[in-house]
Every structure is written in structure tokens, then in C-alpha cells.
Write an enzyme that holds these catalytic residues in place. Structure first.
Site, PDB file in Angstrom:
ATOM      1  N   HIS A  17       0.844  -1.206   0.000  1.00  0.00           N
ATOM      2  CA  HIS A  17       0.000   0.000   0.000  1.00  0.00           C
ATOM      3  C   HIS A  17       0.877   1.253   0.000  1.00  0.00           C
ATOM      4  CE1 HIS A  17      -3.042  -2.626   2.392  1.00  0.00           C
ATOM      5  NE2 HIS A  17      -3.560  -2.460   1.191  1.00  0.00           N
ATOM      6  N   LYS A  42     -15.850  -8.258   5.048  1.00  0.00           N
ATOM      7  CA  LYS A  42     -14.659  -8.597   5.826  1.00  0.00           C
ATOM      8  C   LYS A  42     -14.878  -8.181   7.270  1.00  0.00           C
ATOM      9  CE  LYS A  42     -11.786  -7.094   1.949  1.00  0.00           C
ATOM     10  NZ  LYS A  42     -10.802  -6.118   1.518  1.00  0.00           N
ATOM     11  N   ARG A  91      -2.262  -5.526  -8.354  1.00  0.00           N
ATOM     12  CA  ARG A  91      -1.272  -6.603  -8.300  1.00  0.00           C
ATOM     13  C   ARG A  91      -1.487  -7.512  -9.500  1.00  0.00           C
ATOM     14  NH1 ARG A  91      -3.083  -7.734  -2.333  1.00  0.00           N
ATOM     15  NH2 ARG A  91      -4.905  -6.919  -3.388  1.00  0.00           N
ATOM     16  N   SER A 129      -3.001  -7.826   2.774  1.00  0.00           N
ATOM     17  CA  SER A 129      -3.200  -7.736   4.218  1.00  0.00           C
ATOM     18  C   SER A 129      -3.686  -9.076   4.760  1.00  0.00           C
ATOM     19  CB  SER A 129      -4.212  -6.636   4.556  1.00  0.00           C
ATOM     20  OG  SER A 129      -3.714  -5.383   4.171  1.00  0.00           O
TER      21      SER A 129
HETATM   22  P1  ADP Z   1      -9.958  -3.304  -0.330  1.00  0.00           P
HETATM   23  O1  ADP Z   1     -10.375  -3.503   1.089  1.00  0.00           O
HETATM   24  O2  ADP Z   1     -10.681  -2.239  -1.077  1.00  0.00           O
HETATM   25  O3  ADP Z   1      -9.797  -4.585  -1.117  1.00  0.00           O
HETATM   26  P2  ADP Z   1      -7.195  -3.023   0.501  1.00  0.00           P
HETATM   27  O4  ADP Z   1      -7.132  -2.286   1.772  1.00  0.00           O
HETATM   28  O5  ADP Z   1      -6.907  -4.490   0.535  1.00  0.00           O
HETATM   29  O6  ADP Z   1      -8.535  -2.700  -0.264  1.00  0.00           O
HETATM   30  O7  ADP Z   1      -6.231  -2.316  -0.539  1.00  0.00           O
HETATM   31  C1  ADP Z   1      -6.479  -0.998  -0.968  1.00  0.00           C
HETATM   32  C2  ADP Z   1      -5.904  -0.826  -2.350  1.00  0.00           C
HETATM   33  O8  ADP Z   1      -4.527  -1.165  -2.347  1.00  0.00           O
HETATM   34  C3  ADP Z   1      -6.533  -1.720  -3.424  1.00  0.00           C
HETATM   35  O9  ADP Z   1      -6.558  -1.003  -4.634  1.00  0.00           O
HETATM   36  C4  ADP Z   1      -5.591  -2.881  -3.514  1.00  0.00           C
HETATM   37  O10 ADP Z   1      -5.650  -3.495  -4.788  1.00  0.00           O
HETATM   38  C5  ADP Z   1      -4.269  -2.193  -3.286  1.00  0.00           C
HETATM   39  N1  ADP Z   1      -3.246  -3.086  -2.755  1.00  0.00           N
HETATM   40  C6  ADP Z   1      -3.378  -4.038  -1.822  1.00  0.00           C
HETATM   41  N2  ADP Z   1      -2.212  -4.676  -1.595  1.00  0.00           N
HETATM   42  C7  ADP Z   1      -1.306  -4.110  -2.445  1.00  0.00           C
HETATM   43  C8  ADP Z   1       0.081  -4.354  -2.730  1.00  0.00           C
HETATM   44  N3  ADP Z   1       0.770  -5.330  -2.143  1.00  0.00           N
HETATM   45  N4  ADP Z   1       0.680  -3.562  -3.637  1.00  0.00           N
HETATM   46  C9  ADP Z   1      -0.034  -2.593  -4.274  1.00  0.00           C
HETATM   47  N5  ADP Z   1      -1.330  -2.332  -4.080  1.00  0.00           N
HETATM   48  C10 ADP Z   1      -1.969  -3.079  -3.173  1.00  0.00           C
END
Ligand code: ADP
Length: 162
Positions: A17, A42, A91, A129
Site C-alpha cells: 500500500h 470482511k 497486483r 493484508s
Molecule cells: P480493499 O479492502 O478495497 O480490497 P485493501 O485495503 O486491501 O482494499 O487495498 C487498498 C488498495 O490497495 C486496493 O486497490 C488494492 O488493490 C491495493 N493493494 C493491496 N495490496 C497491495 C500491494 N501489495 N501492492 C499494491 N497495491 C496493493
């Protein structure tokens, strides 16, 4: 001022992130990391307040990044903070279909809000995450995937839950 939001659950914020946020902060005058209240599908490990605090600490050295919690529709939040763009991270493989659907839906709901997808940094392509939480629960070393304060908070949280 060109403002963008970077919305997500960030449960907790990872180096993946942060890679996206750091790069997006160079493209926009202000980047607001928006942390959803409680995603319906979630059950977050960290409360919204905790997730906001972890993200704030992680971005404290980047002057044009702000962190805010929000609830309700992301496009409504975008409008409230006068964002012109919504940043999302992509990703390899896994994210594309969902992000495409989200972008199409958001375009319908808010035609003026541009969705900007940044490719995940190569070293964090496979970091999520949820995987991180799994690894932490099983006692794996998570130090390379998150800032130090997040690793400490995650270990503490996992210990409490066990
Ligand atoms: P959500 O709850 O909307 O799925 P996340 O909190 O998991 O979102 O992630 C927020 C954003 O960051 C999303 O666009 C997700 O695709 C992106 N993201 C998550 N992990 C990574 C990573 N390892 N590298 C780059 N972007 C990521």
C-alpha cells in the site's frame, strides 16, 4: 489543488500500500488515504481508529499525504473531500477484474471522478493484508512486509486473539 483519494480497508497498511501511496503522492498535490469503516464482506482485525492511526504513523514523513476514516460510499467521500481522482493499486492477475468492476461502477455513480490504477511495486506483488495476517497468526516473520510499528501492533493483536 488536485486532490486524490486512495481508499481501502488497510487492515493493516502494508509496504505494498505504501509503495502505491508514495508514488501517487508525487502525481497529485494532495493524497488522502481513506479508510473504510467496516467492509461488509470482511471482519477487520483492527478497528477503524487503529487502522487510521497505523496509516498516519506510516506516512508521517510525506507532507502531502493525509489519512481519514470514512463510512458509506467511496464516491461520496471523494466528493466531500473534493477529490478529482481515486487511486487503486493493481497486483498481478488477482486485482484486475475486481478493480475493473469497481471502476465501472464508480464511473456510473460519479462520472467526474477518474480512477487511476498504479501497478504494485514488483517486490510486493504477492503481498496482501489477509496473507500477512495469516502469516502473523502462524508466527511467521512479517518484518519485511510492513513498517516496524505495524509489525509490533500486528504481533500484539494476534497474541491477544489467540
Ligand atoms: P480493499 O479492502 O478495497 O480490497 P485493501 O485495503 O486491501 O482494499 O487495498 C487498498 C488498495 O490497495 C486496493 O486497490 C488494492 O488493490 C491495493 N493493494 C493491496 N495490496 C497491495 C500491494 N501489495 N501492492 C499494491 N497495491 C496493493
Amino acid at each position: 489543488m488536485t486532490i486524490a483519494i486512495y481508499p481501502g480497508s488497510f487492515d493493516p497498511i502494508t509496504n505494498g500500500h505504501l509503495g502505491v501511496a508514495t508514488r501517487a503522492a508525487k502525481l497529485f498535490e494532495k493524497l488522502i488515504i481513506g479508510i473504510y469503516d467496516a467492509p461488509e464482506d470482511k471482519r477487520p482485525l483492527f478497528s477503524q481508529e487503529e487502522r487510521v492511526e497505523l496509516a498516519r504513523q506510516a506516512t508521517v514523513n510525506i507532507a502531502n499525504i493525509e489519512v481519514q476514516g470514512f463510512s458509506g460510499l467511496t464516491v461520496t467521500f471523494a466528493k466531500a473531500v473534493k477529490a478529482k481522482a481515486m487511486v487503486r493499486g493493481l497486483r498481478m492477475g488477482a486485482d484486475f477484474e475486481r478493480e475493473f468492476d469497481l471502476a465501472m461502477m464508480s464511473k456510473k455513480l460519479s462520472p467526474d471522478l477518474e480512477v487511476v490504477c498504479l501497478m504494485a511495486n514488483q517486490e510486493y506483488q504477492f503481498l496482501s493484508s489477509s496473507l500477512l495476517k495469516e502469516a502473523a497468526k502462524l508466527g511467521g516473520n512479517i518484518d519485511g512486509f510492513v513498517p516496524k510499528h505495524v509489525a509490533v501492533a500486528l504481533r500484539k493483536k494476534v497474541d491477544i486473539k489467540m
